[in-house]
Motif scaffolding. Structure first.
Motif, PDB file in Angstrom:
ATOM      1  N   GLN A 127      -5.083  -0.451   9.919  1.00 61.04           N
ATOM      2  CA  GLN A 127      -5.225  -1.567   8.968  1.00 61.04           C
ATOM      3  C   GLN A 127      -6.059  -2.722   9.562  1.00 61.04           C
ATOM      4  O   GLN A 127      -7.168  -2.511   9.964  1.00 61.04           O
ATOM      5  N   SER A 128      -5.480  -3.921   9.647  1.00 61.46           N
ATOM      6  CA  SER A 128      -6.294  -5.091  10.016  1.00 61.46           C
ATOM      7  C   SER A 128      -6.791  -5.084  11.460  1.00 61.46           C
ATOM      8  O   SER A 128      -7.653  -5.890  11.811  1.00 61.46           O
TER       9      SER A 128
ATOM     10  N   ASN B 239      -7.203  -8.025  -3.144  1.00 64.54           N
ATOM     11  CA  ASN B 239      -8.510  -7.860  -2.494  1.00 64.54           C
ATOM     12  C   ASN B 239      -9.623  -7.793  -3.536  1.00 64.54           C
ATOM     13  O   ASN B 239     -10.733  -8.290  -3.295  1.00 64.54           O
TER      14      ASN B 239
ATOM     15  N   ASN C 109       3.348  -9.189  10.391  1.00 65.62           N
ATOM     16  CA  ASN C 109       3.054  -8.645  11.720  1.00 65.62           C
ATOM     17  C   ASN C 109       4.253  -7.836  12.206  1.00 65.62           C
ATOM     18  O   ASN C 109       5.393  -8.111  11.810  1.00 65.62           O
TER      19      ASN C 109
ATOM     20  N   ILE D 179       0.903  -1.154   0.000  1.00 66.46           N
ATOM     21  CA  ILE D 179       0.000   0.000   0.000  1.00 66.46           C
ATOM     22  C   ILE D 179       0.945   1.209   0.000  1.00 66.46           C
ATOM     23  O   ILE D 179       1.539   1.529   1.038  1.00 66.46           O
TER      24      ILE D 179
ATOM     25  N   SER E 143      -3.202  -7.770  14.872  1.00 61.26           N
ATOM     26  CA  SER E 143      -2.145  -6.976  14.245  1.00 61.26           C
ATOM     27  C   SER E 143      -2.681  -6.254  13.011  1.00 61.26           C
ATOM     28  O   SER E 143      -3.760  -6.576  12.522  1.00 61.26           O
ATOM     29  N   GLY E 144      -1.888  -5.328  12.510  1.00 61.28           N
ATOM     30  CA  GLY E 144      -2.181  -4.674  11.239  1.00 61.28           C
ATOM     31  C   GLY E 144      -0.889  -4.384  10.508  1.00 61.28           C
ATOM     32  O   GLY E 144       0.168  -4.250  11.158  1.00 61.28           O
ATOM     33  N   VAL E 145      -0.944  -4.274   9.168  1.00 60.38           N
ATOM     34  CA  VAL E 145       0.299  -4.023   8.421  1.00 60.38           C
ATOM     35  C   VAL E 145       0.835  -2.605   8.592  1.00 60.38           C
ATOM     36  O   VAL E 145       1.915  -2.289   8.101  1.00 60.38           O
TER      37      VAL E 145
ATOM     38  N   GLU F 123      -4.729   2.249  -1.339  1.00 58.60           N
ATOM     39  CA  GLU F 123      -5.032   0.812  -1.395  1.00 58.60           C
ATOM     40  C   GLU F 123      -6.039   0.507  -2.507  1.00 58.60           C
ATOM     41  O   GLU F 123      -5.969  -0.544  -3.148  1.00 58.60           O
TER      42      GLU F 123
HETATM   43  O1  DON Z   1      -6.268  -5.679   2.933  1.00 63.29           O
HETATM   44  C1  DON Z   1      -5.097  -5.455   3.202  1.00 63.29           C
HETATM   45  O2  DON Z   1      -4.164  -6.063   2.676  1.00 63.29           O
HETATM   46  C2  DON Z   1      -4.794  -4.383   4.249  1.00 63.29           C
HETATM   47  N1  DON Z   1      -5.740  -3.316   4.139  1.00 63.29           N
HETATM   48  C3  DON Z   1      -4.837  -4.947   5.633  1.00 63.29           C
HETATM   49  C4  DON Z   1      -3.932  -6.142   5.830  1.00 63.29           C
HETATM   50  C5  DON Z   1      -3.363  -6.251   7.201  1.00 63.29           C
HETATM   51  O3  DON Z   1      -3.306  -5.309   7.952  1.00 63.29           O
HETATM   52  C6  DON Z   1      -2.747  -7.564   7.560  1.00 63.29           C
HETATM   53  N2  DON Z   1      -2.223  -7.545   8.918  1.00 63.29           N
HETATM   54  N3  DON Z   1      -1.206  -7.736   9.432  1.00 63.29           N
END
Ligand code: DON
Length: 304
Positions: free
Chosen positions: A63-64, A165, A284, A28, A256-258, A158
Motif C-alpha cells: 500500500q502506501s 481517491n 498505521n 479495500i 507505513s501502509g494500510v 480498490e
Molecule cells: O489510497 C489508499 O487509500 C490506499 N491505497 C493506501 C493508503 C495507505 O496505505 C495509508 N497508509 N497507512
C-alpha cells in the motif's frame, strides 16, 4: 555489540501476547481477508547482516509504502520540477483528507498523503514508457528480486471502492494538477499500492534510502541530496497525522501502509521492516509502531 536477534525475539514474544492488535483495514475489501495474528520483523544492516522473526518472509500488500518508491523514481526522472506540483509540509490530517486540497489550490501538502501520491503517479505516467511494467521493474531492481508482483485482486478491489481517491483525483484534475486522465492515473496508483512484498524484501528495497541513493546492486538511482529530502519527508510526513508521534516514540524516518507494513531506517546503519495487519486509529500498524519503539529503545539506536 547489540544483539539484534535477541531484541527481535523479545519484541516478537511480547507482540504475540498483546490482545488488542488493532483493526485490519476493510475499506479495500480484499485487504480484510488478512490474518490479524500475522507478525513479522526483519532487519538488514548496511553491511548485509540479516535478522528476522515471525512472518518476515510472508507477502503482504505494501500500500502506501509504495509511495516512497514512486517518489524516488519521480525525483530521478524530473528532479525539482516535482515541487511545483506537490509541497513538502506535514498535513496534520488523515492520509485521505480532502478539504485542504481545495483551500490550497490543489497543491497537496506532501507526496505521501493520497492526493500527493496521486500527483506523483501522474508524473510517473507521463515520464515512463510502460508505466506499470517499468515501475514494477524498478521495485524489483531495488530489492534484487524479480518475483515481486502486483496483486491484481487488490488493485481491482480498490478500483471499485476508492471513491475518496476518485474525488481527490477529480479535484486535482479540475485545478490542472493532473496531466493524464483520472482513470489512467488511478489505475496506476491502485496498482503501485497493490504491490506485494515481505519484510525481508522491503529491507532490501529500502537499502538505497539508508545508503546515499545506491541500491544493493551498487547502482546509484538518486543523489545523496535527494535521499536526504526523501528521509526528511518520511520523518515529517510518513505517518500522516501520527508523524510527530512516530518521531517522538521511534525516532527513525519511515513509511507505513494500510496493509500493516512499516519500513524504517537509520542512515548508514540499517533498514528495519515490520508487518502486523491490525491498524491504529491513524491507519498505521498498531503493533508495528509499538515494535519499532521497542526496537529503537532496546537497541539505543535512532537518529536522535
Ligand atoms: O489510497 C489508499 O487509500 C490506499 N491505497 C493506501 C493508503 C495507505 O496505505 C495509508 N497508509 N497507512
Amino acid at each position: 555489540m547489540v544483539d539484534f536477534q535477541a531484541i527481535l525475539n523479545r519484541i516478537y514474544q511480547d507482540a504475540k501476547a498483546v490482545k488488542d492488535k488493532g483493526v485490519v483495514a476493510s475499506y479495500i475489501p480484499e485487504l480484510a481477508h488478512v490474518d490479524p495474528e500475522a507478525f513479522g520483523m526483519h532487519l538488514r544492516t548496511s553491511e548485509g547482516e540479516k535478522y528476522g522473526v515471525g512472518d518476515f518472509d510472508k507477502l503482504f500488500s505494501i500500500q502506501s509504502i509504495s509511495k516512497v518508491f514512486a517518489l524516488s523514481k519521480a525525483m530521478a526522472l524530473i528532479g525539482d520540477a516535482i515541487w511545483k506540483r506537490v509541497d513538502v509540509e506535514p498535513s496534520g490530517n488523515p492520509y485521505n483528507f480532502l478539504a485542504l486540497l481545495e483551500i490550497e489550490n490543489s497543491i497537496p501538502r506532501n507526496p505521501f498523503i493520497n492526493s500527493g501520491a496521486i500527483v506523483i503517479a501522474d508524473i510517473l505516467l507521463s515520464n515512463l514508457k510502460n508505466p506499470k511494467a517499468d515501475f514494477l521493474s524498478y521495485v524489483r531492481e531495488l530489492a534484487g528480486d524479480s518475483s515481486i508482483n502486483y496483486n491484481e485482486e487488490v488493485a481491482y478491489s480498490e478500483k471499485n471502492t476508492g471513491f475518496k481517491n476518485y474525488a481527490s483525483a477529480n479535484l486535482l484534475k479540475s485545478f490542472n494538477n493532473l496531466e493524464n486522465p483520472v482513470d489512467a492515473v488511478l489505475d496506476f496508483y491502485f496498482h503501485q499500492c497493490a504491490i506485494e512484498m515481505s519484510c525481508s524484501q522491503l529491507s532490501k528495497a529500502f537499502y538505497l534510502f539508508a545508503n546515499k541513493g545506491s541500491c544493493m546492486q551498487q547502482k546509484q538511482h538518486i543523489s545523496n541530496q535527494q535521499v536526504k529530502r526523501i528521509n526528511a519527508l518520511m520523518l515529517t510526513c510518513g505517518f500522516y497525522d501520527e508523524a510527530g508521534e512516530f518521531a517522538f516514540e521511534v525516532g527513525l524516518p519511515g513509511k507505513s501502509g494500510v496493509g500493516g507494513g512499516i519500513a524504517a531506517l537509520l542512515p548508514d546503519q540499517f533498514v528495519i521492516s515490520v508487518w502486523s495487519p491490525g491498524l491504529n486509529k491513524k491507519g498505521n500498524s498498531k503493533l508495528g509502531v509499538h515494535a519499532l519503539e521497542q526496537f529503537t529503545t532496546k537497541a539505543k539506536l535512532s537518529i536522535f
